[in-house]
Design an enzyme around this catalytic site. Sequence first.
Site, PDB file in Angstrom:
ATOM      1  N   TYR A  60       0.818  -1.208   0.000  1.00 51.03           N
ATOM      2  CA  TYR A  60       0.000   0.000   0.000  1.00 51.03           C
ATOM      3  C   TYR A  60       0.855   1.263   0.000  1.00 51.03           C
ATOM      4  O   TYR A  60       1.762   1.421   0.820  1.00 51.03           O
ATOM      5  CB  TYR A  60      -0.936   0.014   1.218  1.00 51.03           C
ATOM      6  CG  TYR A  60      -1.712   1.313   1.367  1.00 51.03           C
ATOM      7  CD1 TYR A  60      -2.678   1.656   0.422  1.00 51.03           C
ATOM      8  CD2 TYR A  60      -1.455   2.195   2.404  1.00 51.03           C
ATOM      9  CE1 TYR A  60      -3.384   2.844   0.528  1.00 51.03           C
ATOM     10  CE2 TYR A  60      -2.156   3.382   2.524  1.00 51.03           C
ATOM     11  CZ  TYR A  60      -3.113   3.703   1.582  1.00 51.03           C
ATOM     12  OH  TYR A  60      -3.806   4.889   1.675  1.00 51.03           O
ATOM     13  N   GLY A  67      -6.015   5.204  -0.329  1.00 51.77           N
ATOM     14  CA  GLY A  67      -7.391   5.293   0.139  1.00 51.77           C
ATOM     15  C   GLY A  67      -8.305   4.342  -0.606  1.00 51.77           C
ATOM     16  O   GLY A  67      -8.045   3.140  -0.729  1.00 51.77           O
ATOM     17  N   ARG A 292     -16.131  32.422  46.226  1.00 48.82           N
ATOM     18  CA  ARG A 292     -15.863  31.320  47.149  1.00 48.82           C
ATOM     19  C   ARG A 292     -15.444  30.043  46.418  1.00 48.82           C
ATOM     20  O   ARG A 292     -14.646  29.260  46.926  1.00 48.82           O
ATOM     21  CB  ARG A 292     -17.128  31.060  47.980  1.00 48.82           C
ATOM     22  CG  ARG A 292     -16.923  30.138  49.137  1.00 48.82           C
ATOM     23  CD  ARG A 292     -18.142  29.908  50.013  1.00 48.82           C
ATOM     24  NE  ARG A 292     -19.351  30.560  49.598  1.00 48.82           N
ATOM     25  CZ  ARG A 292     -20.572  30.002  49.704  1.00 48.82           C
ATOM     26  NH1 ARG A 292     -20.690  28.784  50.170  1.00 48.82           N
ATOM     27  NH2 ARG A 292     -21.653  30.664  49.347  1.00 48.82           N
TER      28      ARG A 292
END
Length: 523
Positions: A60, A67, A292
Amino acid sequence: MSTAVLNQEVLLSSSGVKPEDVIAVARHNAKVVLSAEALAGVERVREHIEKLAHSDFPAYGISTGFGALANRHIHEDMRTQLQKSLIRSHSAGMGPAVEREVVRALMFLRAKTLASGRTGVRPVVVQTMVDVLNAGITPVVREFGSLGCSGDLAPLSHCALVLMGEGEAAGPDGTVRPVPELLAEAGITPIELAEKEGLALVNGTDGMLGMLLMAIADLRLLLTTSDITAALSVEGLLGTDQVFLPELHMELRPHPGQALSADNMLRVLANSPIVASHRVGDSRVQDAYSLRCAPQVAGAARDTVDHALMVATRELAAAIDNPVVLPDGRVSSNGNFHGAPVAYVLDFLAIVSADVASIAERRTDRMLDPARSHGLPAFLAGDPGVDSGLMIAQYTQAGLVSDSKRLAVPASVDSIPSSAMQEDHVSMGWHAARKLRRSVENLRRVLAIELVTATRAIDMRTSLSDGALVPGPAGAAVLELLRATVPGPGSDRFLSPELEEADRLVGSGAIRAAAEKATGPLN
């Protein structure tokens, strides 16, 4: 974020690089030096590709198409054309050019993988990419084109095209000029791609990883800065420092980031006459959540950044290509180019960035509202009614936060199939990275507006108390730095340049450095 120039060299060997190396090359133009060991390894591995290229066995990307076209055998005399065609066809990006630092990170990380000896390229390929980086030549990479699977194909292809002497690029001065001219001036010979080399140049997660590493560096600075601006807002709003005591954090709720943020805020507020002034006789039982709970929010953000760094470090150690050359010489197809691990944390950090910006905006809004600011004039205006003070600065901040909330919608769940359904599930990691960059910029600007607001509130406290209520040493150091270029309370004036200057001071790390003159190194 800082643009300081470093006189630095980064060694590229087969064993990989560190996150700080990527930042040095991408942002500070560090010179890349290829080790002799890496080049020898690349040469040795190339021999396996040469054997496959001349065998009858289809491999490949070496003797086949790519692809969905991988079932076609390509004759030897067409393989150079095959590699050229791959790069040219994949250089299909559109939209505005991405930032120079992104392209440099992309190229450096691809060079890192080429140098690993797992891709099968010739030494001249990795050397040419390094030479282009060191010459300050920046390929033009377009905003759209990557799906984050099979790697960042289009962005990397635009870079590979420049190595071939084609495409678009900018010189060291940022001017886009003909690529052959730029390469000739730098003494770089364009490369003629051989078997496998086109694939090796484009099959990687390098763009999204580079943007992740830079976002982590930026967020680490901004999260410490957010502890500073939050502490200044506590002073501006006559809040308490008692909720930041260490016994309330690691011992009760052992999230490391929370404890670090609480420690930072406590140190910034140390020896503050403003805070000390209402420890006795104050009717308020508790401060608002935005004060806080600041360590809980910023601390959770810190822990998330640490998780993202773990993922990024693993990806940095990877050698991503398809096919890949294994140590025993096998050339094997794989799916390691899929960007899911990186895409997920990019999306997670966009949530973090939006939420830290959101809580900072709430603190700003509280300081501008006379019903909640405990004695400060409306919008911190010099003459409320005649002056609008910081009213519209908060609008800008709210707009930035709203934008960041939209950017927090994850990209990684939005797979769009491509390549005739061969690539039927993609990560969209590049898009996750692009929106994170914008979100981090938004956070920096939000903190700059909180900085301007909190310091103006502190100045007004001092003025209204005839000098009795002054900030602690850290707050005073930040105020001194800011007031050198950003004026304090007064009549309305052109505000945008002052906010931009505050943004510059936040992004450069100057605000953090000023606070640390009093606190020592912050977490």
